[in-house]
Design an enzyme around this catalytic site. Structure first.
Site, mmCIF file in Angstrom:
data_model
loop_
_atom_site.group_PDB
_atom_site.id
_atom_site.type_symbol
_atom_site.label_atom_id
_atom_site.label_comp_id
_atom_site.label_asym_id
_atom_site.label_seq_id
_atom_site.Cartn_x
_atom_site.Cartn_y
_atom_site.Cartn_z
ATOM 1 N N CYS A 50 0.840 -1.198 0.000
ATOM 2 C CA CYS A 50 0.000 0.000 0.000
ATOM 3 C C CYS A 50 0.883 1.258 0.000
ATOM 4 C CB CYS A 50 -0.916 -0.036 1.218
ATOM 5 S SG CYS A 50 -2.105 1.310 1.295
ATOM 6 N N CYS A 51 1.898 1.296 0.875
ATOM 7 C CA CYS A 51 2.818 2.436 0.916
ATOM 8 C C CYS A 51 3.552 2.576 -0.414
ATOM 9 C CB CYS A 51 3.855 2.267 2.027
ATOM 10 S SG CYS A 51 3.293 2.789 3.660
ATOM 11 N N CYS A 87 -1.060 8.518 7.396
ATOM 12 C CA CYS A 87 -2.412 8.230 6.924
ATOM 13 C C CYS A 87 -3.315 7.885 8.114
ATOM 14 C CB CYS A 87 -2.394 7.048 5.962
ATOM 15 S SG CYS A 87 -1.504 7.360 4.440
ATOM 16 N N CYS A 126 -3.417 4.253 9.440
ATOM 17 C CA CYS A 126 -2.213 3.677 10.053
ATOM 18 C C CYS A 126 -1.639 4.539 11.166
ATOM 19 C CB CYS A 126 -1.144 3.470 8.983
ATOM 20 S SG CYS A 126 -1.640 2.314 7.703
ATOM 21 N N CYS A 133 7.630 4.104 6.178
ATOM 22 C CA CYS A 133 6.799 3.829 4.994
ATOM 23 C C CYS A 133 7.660 3.416 3.807
ATOM 24 C CB CYS A 133 5.972 5.049 4.631
ATOM 25 S SG CYS A 133 6.955 6.517 4.332
HETATM 26 S S1 SF4 Z 1 0.586 4.648 5.665
HETATM 27 FE FE1 SF4 Z 1 -0.992 3.023 5.616
HETATM 28 S S2 SF4 Z 1 -2.695 3.807 4.391
HETATM 29 FE FE2 SF4 Z 1 -0.911 5.156 4.049
HETATM 30 S S3 SF4 Z 1 0.009 4.373 2.220
HETATM 31 FE FE3 SF4 Z 1 1.046 3.356 3.928
HETATM 32 S S4 SF4 Z 1 -0.088 1.457 4.369
HETATM 33 FE FE4 SF4 Z 1 -1.344 2.763 2.990
#
Ligand code: SF4
Length: 230
Positions: free
Chosen positions: A117-118, A200, A203, A226
């Site tokens: 996701c990151c 985010c 998280c 991240c």
């Molecule tokens: S911090 Fe969490 S929601 Fe944001 S990009 Fe990374 S995994 Fe995704």
């Protein structure tokens, strides 16, 4: 210009800004418009913006807009734009919308595969930004975590094939807040609600100890960064 062709001077940390202003002056003189600040609009980011605005009032500032930030963070960006109207603040989006990401990789990827996701929502967009730049600025401070303790003012950044400039390495948490208070800087109100480090919304929770300012990030996910900084 490659990093091998550039030898930064030795900056003293014994100045009013612990070297930060001097580093920024050198960096903008050296890289000019090829220098970008990737700002998270956390408290260090607000300090850096205030310093950068003194050195280069039309500096390019990029916020990696994952579409998953707190509404308070977006409000902070708006207030910052009002205070520094000449800065070029851009919100950089990922290639995939949240819906496309869910269709392709499944719902709530931040729960099942936060690194992926990151990667999609932060790393790839930053890579795109840095392809058009020679160097970037970051608000890392040495005391933030063990992984950041050896950060220098000017760092080779092989991951992004770039150079990472970190003007605040010697600043303490108290230094940051003293500066914010002295200049009455606009900041994210979540900092007053137990969030020293804000990422985010999915998280980030309040820190469970102020001895570890990043303890509210990715709790229970075995992740502390991240991927932008290692
Ligand atoms: S911090 Fe969490 S929601 Fe944001 S990009 Fe990374 S995994 Fe995704």
């Amino acid at each position: 210009m490659t990093q091998a062709e550039i030898t930064p001077p030795l900056f003293s940390k014994d100045t009013d800004t612990k070297g930060a202003l001097e580093v920024l002056e050198w960096a903008y003189e050296t890289y000019g418009d090829k220098l970008v600040y990737a700002c998270s609009f956390g408290i260090e980011g607000i300090v850096l913006i205030h310093l950068i605005a003194q050195v280069k009032p039309d500096a390019k500032i990029v916020f990696l807009d994952t579409d998953l930030h707190f509404k308070e963070t977006y409000e902070t960006i708006e207030r910052t734009k009002e205070r520094y109207p000449t800065l070029q603040i851009e919100l950089k989006k990922p290639t995939l919308t949240l819906e496309q990401q869910a269709n392709e990789y499944g719902d709530e990827l931040w729960k099942t595969a936060p690194n992926q996701c990151c990667n999609i929502r932060k790393i790839e967009p930053l890579q795109e930004v840095l392809q058009a730049s020679d160097a970037w600025i970051s608000g890392l401070r040495r005391e933030q975590s063990e992984t950041r303790a050896k950060t220098e003012f000017v760092n080779d950044d092989p991951r992004f094939k770039s150079t990472k400039i970190c003007p605040l390495i010697h600043w303490t948490w108290k230094d940051v807040w003293r500066y914010v208070s002295k200049y009455d800087l606009p900041y994210n109100i979540l900092h007053d609600q137990g969030y020293p480090s804000i990422g985010c919304e999915k998280c980030t929770v309040p820190a469970f100890t102020m001895d570890d300012l990043r303890s509210g990030r990715w709790q229970g996910k075995g992740k502390t960064e991240c991927g932008l900084h290692g």
